[in-house]
Design a protein around this motif. Structure first.
Motif, PDB file in Angstrom:
ATOM      1  N   ARG A  73     -33.019  20.174   3.236  1.00 21.40           N
ATOM      2  CA  ARG A  73     -32.368  18.884   2.988  1.00 21.40           C
ATOM      3  C   ARG A  73     -30.939  19.117   2.502  1.00 21.40           C
ATOM      4  NH1 ARG A  73     -35.823  16.432  -1.569  1.00 21.40           N
ATOM      5  NH2 ARG A  73     -35.808  18.619  -2.177  1.00 21.40           N
ATOM      6  N   PRO A  74     -30.010  18.189   2.775  1.00 18.79           N
ATOM      7  CA  PRO A  74     -28.642  18.350   2.275  1.00 18.79           C
ATOM      8  C   PRO A  74     -28.590  18.427   0.752  1.00 18.79           C
ATOM      9  CG  PRO A  74     -28.718  16.674   3.986  1.00 18.79           C
ATOM     10  CD  PRO A  74     -30.139  17.017   3.658  1.00 18.79           C
ATOM     11  N   ASP A  93     -24.592  24.573  -3.502  1.00 19.97           N
ATOM     12  CA  ASP A  93     -25.478  25.242  -4.465  1.00 19.97           C
ATOM     13  C   ASP A  93     -26.554  26.037  -3.725  1.00 19.97           C
ATOM     14  OD1 ASP A  93     -24.130  24.085  -6.622  1.00 19.97           O
ATOM     15  OD2 ASP A  93     -25.464  22.346  -6.674  1.00 19.97           O
ATOM     16  N   ALA A  94     -27.144  25.415  -2.706  1.00 14.37           N
ATOM     17  CA  ALA A  94     -28.196  26.074  -1.931  1.00 14.37           C
ATOM     18  C   ALA A  94     -27.652  27.322  -1.241  1.00 14.37           C
ATOM     19  CB  ALA A  94     -28.777  25.102  -0.904  1.00 14.37           C
ATOM     20  N   ALA A  95     -26.443  27.239  -0.714  1.00 16.14           N
ATOM     21  CA  ALA A  95     -25.838  28.379  -0.027  1.00 16.14           C
ATOM     22  C   ALA A  95     -25.655  29.550  -0.980  1.00 16.14           C
ATOM     23  CB  ALA A  95     -24.498  27.974   0.579  1.00 16.14           C
ATOM     24  N   GLY A 122     -27.884  33.488  -0.526  1.00 19.09           N
ATOM     25  CA  GLY A 122     -27.217  34.710  -0.121  1.00 19.09           C
ATOM     26  C   GLY A 122     -26.724  34.679   1.306  1.00 19.09           C
ATOM     27  N   GLY A 123     -27.133  35.678   2.087  1.00 23.94           N
ATOM     28  CA  GLY A 123     -26.615  35.832   3.437  1.00 23.94           C
ATOM     29  C   GLY A 123     -27.342  35.053   4.511  1.00 23.94           C
ATOM     30  N   ALA A 124     -28.282  34.224   4.134  1.00 28.97           N
ATOM     31  CA  ALA A 124     -29.012  33.439   5.129  1.00 28.97           C
ATOM     32  C   ALA A 124     -28.119  32.339   5.708  1.00 28.97           C
ATOM     33  CB  ALA A 124     -30.256  32.815   4.511  1.00 28.97           C
ATOM     34  N   THR A 125     -28.385  31.956   6.939  1.00 29.76           N
ATOM     35  CA  THR A 125     -27.690  30.828   7.561  1.00 29.76           C
ATOM     36  C   THR A 125     -28.386  29.535   7.149  1.00 29.76           C
ATOM     37  OG1 THR A 125     -27.045  32.148   9.471  1.00 29.76           O
ATOM     38  CG2 THR A 125     -27.060  29.753   9.757  1.00 29.76           C
TER      39      THR A 125
END
Length: 345
Positions: free
Chosen positions: A50-51, A63-65, A69-72
């Motif tokens: 979710r956004p 925040d989620a990004a 870490g390195g995940a898309t």
């Protein structure tokens, strides 16, 4: 020694190629740990979320990004087939779907929308994207399904098993975050609350990181394929009373308990259920009370269907982190508990 080392090398499993994985439920504590575990194994991880995530939607996309870490990251609505296909899979091919997705409260409407329907929608989209393997995080409590969320989880488990795709259905025991809610109250001088005498139930708690490693390894371990896999953390099963005793021991204090009769939960459930017929929001409160009663009276261990008894010895263990290690870190300020919408204490 050289011969022994050579034999070990020859018998070791061949390394498997990196996979392209779509991960659902990545912004939860277990989902985040799983994203990192998958990346450590060299997989390309695409998280669909979710956004705004977290309790009350307080966590932003940025925040989620940072947490993942390195995940898309891709954002959309997992309940919406169009959004899942357009914003998640995007017409691309994936090797595996890993889901740590779960309803936030366990209330019936939420449970059937997320634990069943959203997963069913994701399964259809995954097949269209060429996915051949699914790893699903379920729950050990579905062995004795008395609640809406358990029945919803089982309904999707059945659909997955019958899908023809390779699957691993992982049913963990209690999570650390579910058993750390009383650390602060005890630290502040309050007693540890138990239902009955605190010996009604037992579990083998498992940490987020140990569970994440187990989930990630399901992609490459043939022995875990096309199986339902109950799993607990290391060490013997422990009761709530033992949890409280150890917490007080770590604080250097004499153990103090407040015993709550299970009959009180029954009274609350009955009252809320009656009022819920007139005031609909109270019906959900009644279901949450039923969930609380379930966990207060049912062990999170493998259930022997022949005897109807929970069996600690039959409950597999994995990992290295114990609940009591977690208690020590919380008390030392080395970690902070992250609670969900279902928090009781």
């Amino acid at each position: 020694m050289v011969i022994a080392m050579l034999a070990h090398t020859m018998s070791a499993p061949h390394s498997t190629p990196a996979r392209r994985v779509l991960l659902l439920g990545a912004t939860g504590t277990i989902g985040r740990a799983t994203a990192h575990a998958l990346q450590r194994r060299g997989h390309e991880v695409v998280c669909f979320a979710r956004p705004r995530s977290g309790v009350g939607g307080r966590r932003s996309a940025d925040d989620a990004a940072r947490l993942l870490g390195g995940a898309t990251l891709r954002f959309g609505d997992v309940r919406d087939a169009t959004s899942l296909a357009r914003d998640g899979f995007r017409g691309e091919r994936f090797d595996a779907l890993v889901s740590c997705l779960a309803s936030r409260t366990g209330a019936p409407k939420d449970a059937w929308a997320i634990d069943h329907q959203a997963h069913s929608t994701a399964l259809a989209a995954a097949r269209a994207a060429g996915v051949s393997q699914v790893v699903l995080l379920s729950a050990i409590c579905v062995q004795k399904p008395l609640l809406a969320f358990q029945k919803a989880k089982l309904a999707f488990e059945k659909e997955l098993i019958e899908s023809g795709l390779d699957y691993s259905i992982v049913r963990p025991t209690a999570f650390f975050k579910s058993l750390c809610g009383q650390v602060e109250r005890v630290k502040c001088g309050k007693p540890f609350v138990v239902f009955g005498d605190g010996r009604l139930t037992a579990c083998k708690p498992i940490s987020d990181d140990d569970l994440a490693d187990y989930l990630a390894d399901c992609l490459d371990d043939p022995a875990r394929r096309n199986r339902v896999l109950p799993i607990g953390g290391p060490g013997p099963a422990i009761t709530p009373r033992q949890q409280g005793e150890r917490l007080f021991e770590l604080l250097g204090r004499e153990a103090r308990f407040k015993q709550v009769p299970v009959a009180l939960l029954d009274l609350i459930i009955g009252t809320l259920g009656t009022l819920g017929r007139v005031i609909p929001p109270l019906a959900d409160k009644s279901e949450l009370a039923r969930i609380g009663r379930y966990y207060a009276t049912e062990s999170m261990l493998v259930l022997n269907p022949a005897t109807g008894q929970y069996d600690a010895d039959a409950t597999p263990s994995t990992g290295t982190h114990t609940l009591f290690d977690c208690y020590a870190r919380l008390l030392n300020g080395e970690a902070a508990p992250e609670r969900g919408d279902h928090a009781v204490f």
